[in-house]
Design a protein around this motif. Structure first.
Motif, PDB file in Angstrom:
ATOM      1  N   LEU A  31       0.795  -1.331  -0.159  1.00  0.00           N
ATOM      2  CA  LEU A  31      -0.061  -0.084  -0.054  1.00  0.00           C
ATOM      3  C   LEU A  31       0.968   1.374  -0.062  1.00  0.00           C
ATOM      4  CD1 LEU A  31      -2.675  -1.046   2.588  1.00  0.00           C
ATOM      5  CD2 LEU A  31      -2.855  -0.845   0.083  1.00  0.00           C
ATOM      6  N   PRO A  32       0.453   2.287  -0.597  1.00  0.00           N
ATOM      7  CA  PRO A  32       1.043   3.605  -0.438  1.00  0.00           C
ATOM      8  C   PRO A  32       0.976   4.369   0.919  1.00  0.00           C
ATOM      9  CG  PRO A  32      -1.020   3.789  -1.760  1.00  0.00           C
ATOM     10  CD  PRO A  32      -0.746   2.386  -1.618  1.00  0.00           C
ATOM     11  N   GLU A  33       1.779   5.119   1.181  1.00  0.00           N
ATOM     12  CA  GLU A  33       1.923   5.594   2.547  1.00  0.00           C
ATOM     13  C   GLU A  33       0.593   6.184   3.085  1.00  0.00           C
ATOM     14  OE1 GLU A  33       4.252   5.499   4.612  1.00  0.00           O
ATOM     15  OE2 GLU A  33       5.488   4.377   3.189  1.00  0.00           O
ATOM     16  N   ASP A  34      -0.243   7.138   2.402  1.00  0.00           N
ATOM     17  CA  ASP A  34      -1.643   7.514   2.473  1.00  0.00           C
ATOM     18  C   ASP A  34      -2.653   6.549   2.989  1.00  0.00           C
ATOM     19  OD1 ASP A  34      -1.308   6.864   0.015  1.00  0.00           O
ATOM     20  OD2 ASP A  34      -3.205   8.147  -0.341  1.00  0.00           O
ATOM     21  N   LYS A  35      -2.386   5.244   2.281  1.00  0.00           N
ATOM     22  CA  LYS A  35      -3.312   4.192   2.320  1.00  0.00           C
ATOM     23  C   LYS A  35      -2.812   3.323   3.652  1.00  0.00           C
ATOM     24  CE  LYS A  35      -6.266   4.762  -1.139  1.00  0.00           C
ATOM     25  NZ  LYS A  35      -6.012   3.903  -2.177  1.00  0.00           N
ATOM     26  N   LYS A  36      -1.705   3.158   3.950  1.00  0.00           N
ATOM     27  CA  LYS A  36      -1.211   2.723   5.039  1.00  0.00           C
ATOM     28  C   LYS A  36      -1.564   3.312   6.353  1.00  0.00           C
ATOM     29  CE  LYS A  36       3.274   0.892   3.405  1.00  0.00           C
ATOM     30  NZ  LYS A  36       4.871   0.767   3.496  1.00  0.00           N
ATOM     31  N   ARG A  37      -2.020   4.576   6.241  1.00  0.00           N
ATOM     32  CA  ARG A  37      -2.244   5.348   7.706  1.00  0.00           C
ATOM     33  C   ARG A  37      -3.701   4.916   7.831  1.00  0.00           C
ATOM     34  NH1 ARG A  37       1.086   9.558   5.370  1.00  0.00           N
ATOM     35  NH2 ARG A  37      -0.699  10.519   4.434  1.00  0.00           N
ATOM     36  N   VAL A  38      -4.637   5.096   6.737  1.00  0.00           N
ATOM     37  CA  VAL A  38      -6.065   4.529   6.680  1.00  0.00           C
ATOM     38  C   VAL A  38      -6.090   3.209   7.277  1.00  0.00           C
ATOM     39  CG1 VAL A  38      -8.060   4.425   5.329  1.00  0.00           C
ATOM     40  CG2 VAL A  38      -6.511   6.454   4.925  1.00  0.00           C
ATOM     41  N   TRP A  39      -5.166   2.365   6.739  1.00  0.00           N
ATOM     42  CA  TRP A  39      -5.363   0.729   6.950  1.00  0.00           C
ATOM     43  C   TRP A  39      -5.067   0.663   8.465  1.00  0.00           C
ATOM     44  CZ3 TRP A  39      -6.322  -3.329   3.582  1.00  0.00           C
ATOM     45  CH2 TRP A  39      -6.211  -4.522   4.099  1.00  0.00           C
ATOM     46  N   THR A  40      -4.050   1.414   9.085  1.00  0.00           N
ATOM     47  CA  THR A  40      -3.605   1.200  10.596  1.00  0.00           C
ATOM     48  C   THR A  40      -4.674   1.644  11.205  1.00  0.00           C
ATOM     49  OG1 THR A  40      -1.254   1.439   9.740  1.00  0.00           O
ATOM     50  CG2 THR A  40      -1.958   1.744  12.246  1.00  0.00           C
ATOM     51  N   GLU A  41      -5.331   2.852  10.821  1.00  0.00           N
ATOM     52  CA  GLU A  41      -6.496   3.557  11.818  1.00  0.00           C
ATOM     53  C   GLU A  41      -7.686   2.661  11.754  1.00  0.00           C
ATOM     54  OE1 GLU A  41      -7.016   7.334  10.003  1.00  0.00           O
ATOM     55  OE2 GLU A  41      -5.229   8.034  10.481  1.00  0.00           O
TER      56      GLU A  41
END
Length: 206
Positions: free
Chosen positions: A112-122
């Motif tokens: 996943l790209p960085e922005d999607k990683k944050r959403v995924w983690t949240e």
């Protein structure tokens, strides 16, 4: 990922049948086909300057398969090597259910790209349904890959040797299609029951 799949599956199969057409024995044709993924692993180690667990496993499986086949003189030993990878992957998938986060979560974080990683983690931290869905999908992957192992071993030990390499590739395609369909249905069912959204669309309307 697809480039690696092509190198590790399609190219070795083409090498095998090319070698057989050139008159090589089944054993030597399988040996040559096994050199391809080994070379890819070595190239990956050289370019990335590190040895991943997956690369070490692939290289070890190839070397062990070569050694065992030359000791026994039996090409079917090399055919079974296709099942080692799926067996190991299935076991690791199931074992990861006992970790804080299942393997599917870690795999997603790698691509996943960085922005999607944050959403995924949240989402992982916030929604129990997402944790439930990921753990359930990880279990599904593990069970299906272990079932795939049994089928591959059965093919390697019972079917005509020259037929098995292409059937191995066909089986992988079928396996991936089954995984995508089952995982999609299962995860959407979990999300729908929790009233969550997928890609901004309410699950019940997707």
């Amino acid at each position: 990922m697809f480039r690696k799949l092509a190198i590790d599956l399609v190219v070795p199969t083409a090498v095998y049948y090319g070698a057989r057409a050139a008159g090589l024995s089944q054993l030597w044709a399988l040996v040559l086909s096994g050199v391809v993924p080994a070379l890819r692993v070595l190239w990956s180690v050289i370019t990335e300057r590190k040895v991943s667990g997956l690369n070490a496993f692939v290289l070890g499986a190839v070397v062990l398969g070569f050694a065992m086949s030359f000791v026994t003189g039996e090409p079917r030993v090399l055919l079974v090597r296709a099942a080692w990878g799926t067996a190991a992957f299935g076991v690791v998938m199931l074992a990861s259910l006992f970790f804080k986060r299942p393997l599917l979560h870690s795999m997603a974080m790698l691509v996943l790209p960085e922005d999607k990683k944050r959403v995924w983690t949240e989402n992982w931290e916030k929604y129990p349904a997402i944790r439930h869905a990921l753990r359930g999908c990880t279990a599904i992957w593990g069970v299906i890959f272990l079932a795939d192992t049994g089928i591959r071993v059965g093919m390697a030990l019972t079917l005509p040797i020259d037929l098995v390499p292409v059937l191995d590739d066909v089986l992988l395609v079928v396996l991936l299609v089954v995984l995508v369909v089952v995982q999609r249905v299962y995860s959407r069912t979990i999300m729908r029951r929790a009233g969550l959204r997928i890609n901004g669309v309410h699950v019940s309307q997707a």
